[in-house]
Motif scaffolding. Structure first.
Motif, mmCIF file in Angstrom:
data_model
loop_
_atom_site.group_PDB
_atom_site.id
_atom_site.type_symbol
_atom_site.label_atom_id
_atom_site.label_comp_id
_atom_site.label_asym_id
_atom_site.label_seq_id
_atom_site.Cartn_x
_atom_site.Cartn_y
_atom_site.Cartn_z
ATOM 1 N N GLU A 196 0.840 -1.207 0.000
ATOM 2 C CA GLU A 196 0.000 0.000 0.000
ATOM 3 C C GLU A 196 0.871 1.251 0.000
ATOM 4 O OE1 GLU A 196 -3.545 -2.154 2.613
ATOM 5 O OE2 GLU A 196 -2.854 -0.141 3.151
ATOM 6 N N ALA A 197 0.214 2.391 -0.106
ATOM 7 C CA ALA A 197 0.916 3.672 -0.092
ATOM 8 C C ALA A 197 1.169 4.119 1.344
ATOM 9 C CB ALA A 197 0.095 4.725 -0.824
ATOM 10 N N PRO A 198 2.194 4.936 1.561
ATOM 11 C CA PRO A 198 2.393 5.520 2.895
ATOM 12 C C PRO A 198 1.226 6.434 3.271
ATOM 13 C CG PRO A 198 4.355 5.792 1.523
ATOM 14 C CD PRO A 198 3.261 5.332 0.620
ATOM 15 N N THR A 199 0.905 6.440 4.558
ATOM 16 C CA THR A 199 -0.123 7.352 5.056
ATOM 17 C C THR A 199 0.436 8.119 6.243
ATOM 18 O OG1 THR A 199 -1.073 5.619 6.438
ATOM 19 C CG2 THR A 199 -2.076 5.957 4.287
ATOM 20 N N PHE A 200 0.040 9.364 6.371
ATOM 21 C CA PHE A 200 0.544 10.269 7.390
ATOM 22 C C PHE A 200 0.099 9.840 8.785
ATOM 23 C CE2 PHE A 200 1.750 14.109 9.427
ATOM 24 C CZ PHE A 200 0.689 14.544 10.213
ATOM 25 N N LEU A 201 1.071 9.857 9.727
ATOM 26 C CA LEU A 201 0.764 9.561 11.121
ATOM 27 C C LEU A 201 0.908 10.796 12.008
ATOM 28 C CD1 LEU A 201 2.492 6.140 11.945
ATOM 29 C CD2 LEU A 201 0.039 6.601 11.728
ATOM 30 N N SER A 202 2.077 11.451 11.921
ATOM 31 C CA SER A 202 2.324 12.548 12.856
ATOM 32 C C SER A 202 3.354 13.508 12.290
ATOM 33 C CB SER A 202 2.819 12.012 14.198
ATOM 34 O OG SER A 202 4.116 11.470 14.055
ATOM 35 N N TYR A 203 3.386 14.699 12.901
ATOM 36 C CA TYR A 203 4.280 15.760 12.468
ATOM 37 C C TYR A 203 4.767 16.520 13.692
ATOM 38 C CZ TYR A 203 5.481 20.351 10.460
ATOM 39 O OH TYR A 203 6.109 21.518 10.099
ATOM 40 N N ASN A 204 6.092 16.702 13.786
ATOM 41 C CA ASN A 204 6.682 17.503 14.854
ATOM 42 C C ASN A 204 7.554 18.582 14.228
ATOM 43 O OD1 ASN A 204 6.350 14.615 15.955
ATOM 44 N ND2 ASN A 204 6.729 15.754 17.829
ATOM 45 N N VAL A 205 7.387 19.798 14.712
ATOM 46 C CA VAL A 205 8.293 20.857 14.280
ATOM 47 C C VAL A 205 9.010 21.466 15.485
ATOM 48 C CG1 VAL A 205 6.551 22.668 14.302
ATOM 49 C CG2 VAL A 205 8.552 22.887 12.839
ATOM 50 N N LEU A 206 8.374 21.444 16.641
ATOM 51 C CA LEU A 206 8.996 21.928 17.867
ATOM 52 C C LEU A 206 9.373 20.740 18.746
ATOM 53 C CD1 LEU A 206 6.528 24.846 18.659
ATOM 54 C CD2 LEU A 206 8.746 24.965 17.488
#
Lengths: 110, 119
Positions: A41-51
């Motif tokens: 399958e394709a990758p799917t977004f889980l989480s994002y950190n910038v700080l």
């Protein structure tokens, strides 16, 4: 340039907690992502950190330390369906370029 | 929304043939990315566009590869001539532009991929 390192494979037991680490070196940084990819399958977004710090989203949490070039993805109450590859990715500062690590294949056993 | 749409899903071709992969991004997304995934090399960024303009094509392997985005709703990745080492899954992804910290910037939505086999 950029370099992203994560373990190749991990095995954990259903119901347990697992931590998948990611270290990186980059000349510019806009954010760090975790994506999940089931086989075929394709990758799917889980989480994002910038700080720096911990971002919690249900059973999944992600941590970032920019000074150490380090992140981890924490999966709690593991389920069999969590067996997948987990990809750490960097977004470069000043643009839209997102570069992926090789991924960590997680096997969840009963 | 139908998501990112790629075609064909599977293609088997012979070495030397031209291959064209197609992608329709999510409406309103103005960044589009082409990635290639293999067991050996993982997920590699080939090229990305912003507002239909190619921004960075440094990941394109060689002159045999070319990509276009004639309008906001369509992009193609062409390989001519194809070689067996081009066999891979090619993913297209689209995103909204980053707006700064804590904006959820550049979250990529991937298409289902095009699995290419070059014999």
């Amino acid at each position: 340039g950029q370099n992203i390192d994560q373990p190749t494979e991990m095995t954990a037991t259903e119901g347990a907690i697992v931590q998948i680490n990611c270290t990186y070196q980059t000349s510019g940084f806009n954010g760090l992502f975790w994506y999940q990819q089931h086989a075929g399958e394709a990758p799917t977004f889980l989480s994002y950190n910038v700080l720096d710090g911990l971002e919690e989203k249900g059973r999944f949490s992600s941590f970032l330390s920019r000074s150490k070039g380090y992140s981890y993805l924490l999966l709690k109450e593991l389920q069999m369906k969590d067996s997948a590859s987990y990809l750490c990715a960097l977004s470069r500062a000043g643009g839209f370029k997102t570069i992926f690590g090789a991924g960590t294949r997680l096997f969840v056993k009963a | 929304d139908a998501g990112v749409i790629q075609s064909p899903r599977h293609e088997v071709t012979e070495m030397g043939q031209e291959v064209t992969l197609r992608c329709k991004p999510i409406s309103g997304h103005n960044s589009l990315f082409w990635y290639r995934q293999t067991m050996m090399r993982g997920l590699e960024l080939l090229i990305y566009f912003n507002n239909n303009v190619p921004i960075d094509d440094s990941g394109m392997p060689e002159d045999r590869f070319s990509a276009k985005m004639p309008n906001a709703s369509f992009s193609t990745l062409k390989i001519q001539p194809s070689e067996p080492r081009d066999s891979a899954v090619y993913f297209c992804a689209s995103s909204l532009p980053g707006q700064g910290f804590n904006s959820g910037a550049n979250v990529l939505t991937f298409g289902a991929g095009s699995r290419l086999t070059v014999l």
